[in-house]
Design an enzyme around this catalytic site. Sequence first.
Site, short mmCIF file in Angstrom:
data_model
loop_
_atom_site.label_atom_id
_atom_site.label_comp_id
_atom_site.label_asym_id
_atom_site.label_seq_id
_atom_site.Cartn_x
_atom_site.Cartn_y
_atom_site.Cartn_z
N LYS A 211 14.22 13.87 -14.19
CA LYS A 211 14.18 15.28 -13.80
C LYS A 211 14.21 15.30 -12.27
O LYS A 211 13.21 15.03 -11.62
CB LYS A 211 12.92 16.00 -14.30
CG LYS A 211 12.98 17.51 -14.05
CD LYS A 211 11.64 18.10 -13.76
CE LYS A 211 11.34 18.64 -12.41
NZ LYS A 211 12.24 19.25 -11.53
N GLU A 286 2.47 8.59 -7.50
CA GLU A 286 2.45 8.50 -6.04
C GLU A 286 2.23 9.94 -5.56
O GLU A 286 3.13 10.76 -5.63
CB GLU A 286 3.77 7.90 -5.56
CG GLU A 286 3.70 7.35 -4.16
CD GLU A 286 4.30 8.32 -3.18
OE1 GLU A 286 3.51 9.10 -2.58
OE2 GLU A 286 5.51 8.30 -3.00
N CYS A 320 4.78 11.94 2.37
CA CYS A 320 3.40 11.76 1.88
C CYS A 320 2.62 10.83 2.79
O CYS A 320 1.39 10.84 2.76
CB CYS A 320 3.42 11.13 0.49
SG CYS A 320 4.27 12.13 -0.69
N GLU A 420 -3.19 18.51 3.38
CA GLU A 420 -1.97 17.90 3.91
C GLU A 420 -1.05 19.01 4.44
O GLU A 420 -0.65 19.90 3.68
CB GLU A 420 -1.30 17.17 2.73
CG GLU A 420 -0.24 16.20 3.07
CD GLU A 420 0.30 15.52 1.80
OE1 GLU A 420 0.08 16.03 0.68
OE2 GLU A 420 0.95 14.48 1.95
C1 SIN Z 1 7.02 9.84 0.34
O1 SIN Z 1 6.86 10.70 1.18
O2 SIN Z 1 6.56 9.97 -0.79
C2 SIN Z 1 7.82 8.59 0.60
C3 SIN Z 1 7.79 8.16 1.98
C4 SIN Z 1 8.39 6.80 2.18
O3 SIN Z 1 8.95 6.18 1.29
O4 SIN Z 1 8.26 6.31 3.30
#
Ligand code: SIN
Length: 517
Positions: A211, A286, A320, A420
């Site tokens: 997806k 993640e 992230c 965040e």
């Molecule tokens: C993410 O923001 O989830 C991935 C970042 C990365 O692979 O460096």
Amino acid sequence: MPEILSNGSDASSLLSQVRGGTLEAISNADMTYQLKDRSLFIEDAFIGGEWTTKEKTFEVWEPASATVLGKVANCDQDDFRKAIQSAFDAQPKFFESTTGTARGVMLRKWNDLILANQEDIALILCLENGKTLAEAKGEVAYAASFISWFAEEATRSYGVTIPSSYPNTSLSTIREPIGVCGIITPWNFPAAMITRKIAPALAAGCSVVIKPPSETPYTCLALTKLAIEAGLPPATIQVCPTKDRQAALELSTNPQVRKISFTGSTNVGKMLAGLAAKTLKRVSLELGGNAPVIVFDDADIDVAVEGVMFSKFRCSGQTCVCANRIYVQSGILKAFTERLVARVAQLKMGSGLDPTTTQGPLVNKAAVTKISEHISDALSKGAKVEFGGISKDDGKEKGFFCPPTVLSGVTAKMVVANDESFGPLAPIFEFGSEEEVLRLANDTEFGLAGYFFTRDIGKAHRVARRLEVGMVGVNTGKISAAEAPFGGVKESGYGREGSLYGMEEYQTIKSITVSTV
Ligand code: SIN
């Protein structure tokens, strides 16, 4: 979903230019962008080994112009069921008819095709995501690096032999594919988050139902076309774009799916893990981060500034692992802040297609609003704008732009310390001692990435061990690579992607006991 921002364009007339497989070029309100291979711009789902047109579609936006880029097939629950069934039927055949070496060869070919089409994929990615064309090209190479990494790993799927406690008995293990994998990915890395999951899954001999993010489905569809051209059996990859969350939940409830891999928010991750638990699917998550960056008095300030620039402003702050809290020790606070501001002043915000742009737009209007709220909250509690700042009109005109901003005087009481930002906001906190900053840095439910800068080797090892995160950068903001285990602790999730651990997330271990008498 982002609302249409007025820029005088007529979305419906754009659609007629960009719809369907007869596309000559991608257009938005202002320009037409030529692809070398126009067949890479696909608006269909890929189910049961076939491109599937749907009457129901959803709009995909170009964040830089806040206009509609095109309309993509909106899959329903039935489509997910068909895709899962087809992947389920195809998977054992795929594994039994291929060796690891053969799967590696297919993956290598896919890698090569992606790199051969890097410019086109980067253009599609830049338009639908907003990141600069240079960053988009970099992401395509980064995405391909996971495929070439797992092409090699496919050939190294070792079992072990174990001394048995029974006489005349040999005991060994083999690794087997877990089965059908449900892959749910975010919009911030439309290419790399797909390949980081599906390359190890395919290397292990699994089939996948993807997806893709509804904000950025085009990149995934282009990658899928190249995967099939590379010789991967069509039914081993299924792609169901959708805006219908309920339909997508089929991936986490259908018993034929044995594994869910998700990158996205912590809330959604928890919900998916709960649903997947009903059929005891394996889950990799993640999730969100709230990365601390610690700059100690003994750091090389220029190295620290460059590290913060990379970790904070990559993808306009939408990763992230982006620095979310910048802790600077009192002795170098002034010098560090001045040098960071000087570097941020060199950034240039604009359309990702303009080669002079370093900061593209954010993904949608809500993302701009969130940064604006973080800044207002911090200012109301005593923080100061050192650079940038957001006006009430940001994000209201053409494009979802948000100026890079540096705040000083930020404290743990402000929202930005706990939430965040996911944007180009650099909040600077002052700290006194190592003990104090470790307490502050670890005072969060998240634990994805953390960074620090020091020239003291003892401190480097000590702080690296004491940061409660899955990934640490010491004197660098650059921690992501195909060979590096990627993943978090605490509410940032579990499981590791990339690296020598990435493929085992998609495998089970079978023990075989043989009586030799
Ligand atoms: C993410 O923001 O989830 C991935 C970042 C990365 O692979 O460096």
